[in-house]
Design a protein around this motif. Structure first.
Motif, PDB file in Angstrom:
ATOM      1  N   SER A   6      33.494  23.353  -4.237  1.00 28.59           N
ATOM      2  CA  SER A   6      32.956  23.907  -3.012  1.00 28.59           C
ATOM      3  C   SER A   6      34.095  24.121  -2.016  1.00 28.59           C
ATOM      4  O   SER A   6      35.023  23.323  -1.953  1.00 28.59           O
ATOM      5  CB  SER A   6      31.931  22.937  -2.412  1.00 28.59           C
ATOM      6  N   VAL A   7      33.995  25.190  -1.259  1.00 29.53           N
ATOM      7  CA  VAL A   7      34.864  25.412  -0.114  1.00 29.53           C
ATOM      8  C   VAL A   7      34.069  24.929   1.089  1.00 29.53           C
ATOM      9  O   VAL A   7      32.897  25.272   1.245  1.00 29.53           O
ATOM     10  CB  VAL A   7      35.226  26.910   0.032  1.00 29.53           C
ATOM     11  N   VAL A   8      34.696  24.112   1.942  1.00 34.97           N
ATOM     12  CA  VAL A   8      34.002  23.520   3.085  1.00 34.97           C
ATOM     13  C   VAL A   8      34.586  24.094   4.371  1.00 34.97           C
ATOM     14  O   VAL A   8      35.806  24.154   4.533  1.00 34.97           O
ATOM     15  CB  VAL A   8      34.156  21.981   3.074  1.00 34.97           C
ATOM     16  N   MET A   9      33.704  24.514   5.272  1.00 32.16           N
ATOM     17  CA  MET A   9      34.132  25.018   6.577  1.00 32.16           C
ATOM     18  C   MET A   9      33.429  24.230   7.670  1.00 32.16           C
ATOM     19  O   MET A   9      32.225  23.963   7.576  1.00 32.16           O
ATOM     20  CB  MET A   9      33.799  26.507   6.730  1.00 32.16           C
ATOM     21  N   GLY A  10      34.187  23.892   8.711  1.00 29.65           N
ATOM     22  CA  GLY A  10      33.607  23.256   9.877  1.00 29.65           C
ATOM     23  C   GLY A  10      32.985  24.290  10.789  1.00 29.65           C
ATOM     24  O   GLY A  10      33.544  25.371  10.984  1.00 29.65           O
ATOM     25  N   VAL A  11      31.831  23.958  11.340  1.00 26.36           N
ATOM     26  CA  VAL A  11      31.099  24.874  12.227  1.00 26.36           C
ATOM     27  C   VAL A  11      30.485  24.072  13.376  1.00 26.36           C
ATOM     28  O   VAL A  11      30.263  22.871  13.261  1.00 26.36           O
ATOM     29  CB  VAL A  11      29.996  25.648  11.465  1.00 26.36           C
ATOM     30  N   GLY A  26      25.094  36.891   0.207  1.00 28.71           N
ATOM     31  CA  GLY A  26      23.935  36.875  -0.688  1.00 28.71           C
ATOM     32  C   GLY A  26      23.718  35.498  -1.296  1.00 28.71           C
ATOM     33  O   GLY A  26      23.207  35.365  -2.396  1.00 28.71           O
ATOM     34  N   TYR A  27      24.125  34.464  -0.562  1.00 29.48           N
ATOM     35  CA  TYR A  27      23.971  33.082  -1.012  1.00 29.48           C
ATOM     36  C   TYR A  27      22.634  32.528  -0.521  1.00 29.48           C
ATOM     37  O   TYR A  27      21.991  33.098   0.359  1.00 29.48           O
ATOM     38  CB  TYR A  27      25.101  32.219  -0.462  1.00 29.48           C
ATOM     39  N   VAL A  28      22.247  31.392  -1.078  1.00 29.74           N
ATOM     40  CA  VAL A  28      21.033  30.691  -0.669  1.00 29.74           C
ATOM     41  C   VAL A  28      21.366  29.208  -0.494  1.00 29.74           C
ATOM     42  O   VAL A  28      22.290  28.701  -1.131  1.00 29.74           O
ATOM     43  CB  VAL A  28      19.898  30.861  -1.706  1.00 29.74           C
ATOM     44  N   PRO A  29      20.624  28.511   0.365  1.00 28.56           N
ATOM     45  CA  PRO A  29      20.849  27.073   0.493  1.00 28.56           C
ATOM     46  C   PRO A  29      20.496  26.357  -0.814  1.00 28.56           C
ATOM     47  O   PRO A  29      19.495  26.683  -1.454  1.00 28.56           O
ATOM     48  CB  PRO A  29      19.899  26.644   1.608  1.00 28.56           C
ATOM     49  N   ARG A  30      21.336  25.403  -1.199  1.00 28.72           N
ATOM     50  CA  ARG A  30      21.070  24.617  -2.407  1.00 28.72           C
ATOM     51  C   ARG A  30      19.838  23.742  -2.193  1.00 28.72           C
ATOM     52  O   ARG A  30      19.041  23.543  -3.103  1.00 28.72           O
ATOM     53  CB  ARG A  30      22.292  23.770  -2.742  1.00 28.72           C
ATOM     54  N   GLU A  31      19.704  23.219  -0.987  1.00 33.14           N
ATOM     55  CA  GLU A  31      18.517  22.471  -0.584  1.00 33.14           C
ATOM     56  C   GLU A  31      18.283  22.741   0.893  1.00 33.14           C
ATOM     57  O   GLU A  31      19.057  23.454   1.525  1.00 33.14           O
ATOM     58  CB  GLU A  31      18.654  20.965  -0.859  1.00 33.14           C
ATOM     59  N   PRO A  33      18.560  22.925   4.603  1.00 28.49           N
ATOM     60  CA  PRO A  33      19.693  22.588   5.473  1.00 28.49           C
ATOM     61  C   PRO A  33      19.372  21.423   6.404  1.00 28.49           C
ATOM     62  O   PRO A  33      18.244  21.283   6.866  1.00 28.49           O
ATOM     63  CB  PRO A  33      19.914  23.859   6.284  1.00 28.49           C
ATOM     64  N   GLU A  34      20.375  20.601   6.638  1.00 28.09           N
ATOM     65  CA  GLU A  34      20.261  19.538   7.633  1.00 28.09           C
ATOM     66  C   GLU A  34      20.888  20.048   8.920  1.00 28.09           C
ATOM     67  O   GLU A  34      21.498  21.113   8.944  1.00 28.09           O
ATOM     68  CB  GLU A  34      20.975  18.285   7.126  1.00 28.09           C
ATOM     69  N   GLU A  35      20.747  19.315  10.002  1.00 24.26           N
ATOM     70  CA  GLU A  35      21.338  19.727  11.281  1.00 24.26           C
ATOM     71  C   GLU A  35      22.859  19.734  11.219  1.00 24.26           C
ATOM     72  O   GLU A  35      23.498  20.488  11.936  1.00 24.26           O
ATOM     73  CB  GLU A  35      20.865  18.813  12.409  1.00 24.26           C
ATOM     74  N   ASP A  36      23.432  18.900  10.330  1.00 25.99           N
ATOM     75  CA  ASP A  36      24.886  18.763  10.307  1.00 25.99           C
ATOM     76  C   ASP A  36      25.526  19.151   8.979  1.00 25.99           C
ATOM     77  O   ASP A  36      26.737  19.008   8.811  1.00 25.99           O
ATOM     78  CB  ASP A  36      25.291  17.333  10.674  1.00 25.99           C
ATOM     79  N   TRP A  37      24.741  19.701   8.028  1.00 30.80           N
ATOM     80  CA  TRP A  37      25.323  19.997   6.713  1.00 30.80           C
ATOM     81  C   TRP A  37      24.413  20.924   5.915  1.00 30.80           C
ATOM     82  O   TRP A  37      23.189  20.779   5.937  1.00 30.80           O
ATOM     83  CB  TRP A  37      25.494  18.704   5.924  1.00 30.80           C
ATOM     84  N   VAL A  38      25.018  21.869   5.220  1.00 25.80           N
ATOM     85  CA  VAL A  38      24.292  22.686   4.255  1.00 25.80           C
ATOM     86  C   VAL A  38      25.282  23.145   3.187  1.00 25.80           C
ATOM     87  O   VAL A  38      26.453  23.385   3.473  1.00 25.80           O
ATOM     88  CB  VAL A  38      23.594  23.908   4.914  1.00 25.80           C
ATOM     89  N   VAL A  39      24.796  23.220   1.963  1.00 26.15           N
ATOM     90  CA  VAL A  39      25.582  23.759   0.862  1.00 26.15           C
ATOM     91  C   VAL A  39      24.921  25.063   0.436  1.00 26.15           C
ATOM     92  O   VAL A  39      23.736  25.080   0.094  1.00 26.15           O
ATOM     93  CB  VAL A  39      25.660  22.780  -0.337  1.00 26.15           C
ATOM     94  N   LEU A  40      25.695  26.157   0.488  1.00 21.38           N
ATOM     95  CA  LEU A  40      25.191  27.467   0.073  1.00 21.38           C
ATOM     96  C   LEU A  40      25.731  27.768  -1.313  1.00 21.38           C
ATOM     97  O   LEU A  40      26.891  27.486  -1.613  1.00 21.38           O
ATOM     98  CB  LEU A  40      25.646  28.544   1.062  1.00 21.38           C
ATOM     99  N   VAL A  41      24.875  28.354  -2.150  1.00 21.76           N
ATOM    100  CA  VAL A  41      25.253  28.681  -3.524  1.00 21.76           C
ATOM    101  C   VAL A  41      24.921  30.141  -3.801  1.00 21.76           C
ATOM    102  O   VAL A  41      24.017  30.708  -3.188  1.00 21.76           O
ATOM    103  CB  VAL A  41      24.531  27.764  -4.542  1.00 21.76           C
ATOM    104  N   SER A  51      30.178  25.167   1.586  1.00 21.30           N
ATOM    105  CA  SER A  51      29.548  24.095   2.343  1.00 21.30           C
ATOM    106  C   SER A  51      29.922  24.233   3.810  1.00 21.30           C
ATOM    107  O   SER A  51      31.078  24.492   4.142  1.00 21.30           O
ATOM    108  CB  SER A  51      30.021  22.739   1.817  1.00 21.30           C
ATOM    109  N   LEU A  52      28.933  24.060   4.673  1.00 13.46           N
ATOM    110  CA  LEU A  52      29.141  24.177   6.113  1.00 13.46           C
ATOM    111  C   LEU A  52      28.791  22.842   6.744  1.00 13.46           C
ATOM    112  O   LEU A  52      27.660  22.355   6.604  1.00 13.46           O
ATOM    113  CB  LEU A  52      28.249  25.279   6.689  1.00 13.46           C
ATOM    114  N   GLY A  53      29.776  22.234   7.412  1.00 10.43           N
ATOM    115  CA  GLY A  53      29.565  20.933   8.029  1.00 10.43           C
ATOM    116  C   GLY A  53      29.817  20.976   9.517  1.00 10.43           C
ATOM    117  O   GLY A  53      30.727  21.669   9.993  1.00 10.43           O
ATOM    118  N   LEU A  54      29.009  20.230  10.264  1.00  7.00           N
ATOM    119  CA  LEU A  54      29.146  20.168  11.705  1.00  7.00           C
ATOM    120  C   LEU A  54      30.522  19.622  12.065  1.00  7.00           C
ATOM    121  O   LEU A  54      30.975  18.625  11.502  1.00  7.00           O
ATOM    122  CB  LEU A  54      28.058  19.273  12.297  1.00  7.00           C
ATOM    123  N   SER A  55      31.194  20.294  12.984  1.00  5.82           N
ATOM    124  CA  SER A  55      32.537  19.898  13.392  1.00  5.82           C
ATOM    125  C   SER A  55      32.681  20.065  14.898  1.00  5.82           C
ATOM    126  O   SER A  55      32.165  21.020  15.470  1.00  5.82           O
ATOM    127  CB  SER A  55      33.585  20.762  12.687  1.00  5.82           C
TER     128      SER A  55
END
Length: 122
Positions: A6-11, A26-31, A33-41, A51-55
């Motif tokens: 996974s490539v992770v970016m802070g947001v 054209g990705y979709v959430p793997r599960e 999304p949480e307020e501070d984390w989501v993994v797109l596939v 992966s997008l993580g709160l930063s």
């Protein structure tokens, strides 16, 4: 043997970033999304996860790591840049462009820089 999972970016806004990148790639959430984390596939299951993580750290003006998105040719690159801008990306006035660049620098809705590459550029 290791591989990139996974490539992770802070947001600063996970939901806003997820909305942009799901449309952009054209990705979709793997599960859910949480307020501070989501993994797109990738919707088709082929490719890297994003992966997008709160930063709370500021966006780097000259990031050491960024995404390169490949376009088929110059026309495809131009069309994709316009599509991404319509989704909320913005053009970056990049002072490090070479004489004849094969890339366009954009920033996502969170300010994270990425490039759209013309893969046929000589």
């Amino acid at each position: 043997m290791l591989r990139i999972g996974s490539v992770v970016m802070g947001v600063s806004d996970v939901r806003r970033a997820a909305a942009f990148w799901t449309e952009a790639l054209g990705y979709v959430p793997r599960e859910e999304p949480e307020e501070d984390w989501v993994v797109l596939v990738p919707a088709d299951g082929v490719g890297f996860q994003l992966s997008l993580g709160l930063s709370e750290t500021p966006v780097q003006e000259y990031p050491r790591v960024h995404l390169d998105l490949y376009a088929g040719d110059a026309a495809d690159q131009a069309a994709e840049v316009e599509r991404l801008v319509s989704l909320g990306a913005r053009r970056v006035d990049w002072d490090l462009y070479p004489e004849d660049p094969d890339f366009v620098v954009l920033a996502d809705t969170e300010g994270n820089r990425f490039c759209v590459i013309d893969t046929t550029h000589a």
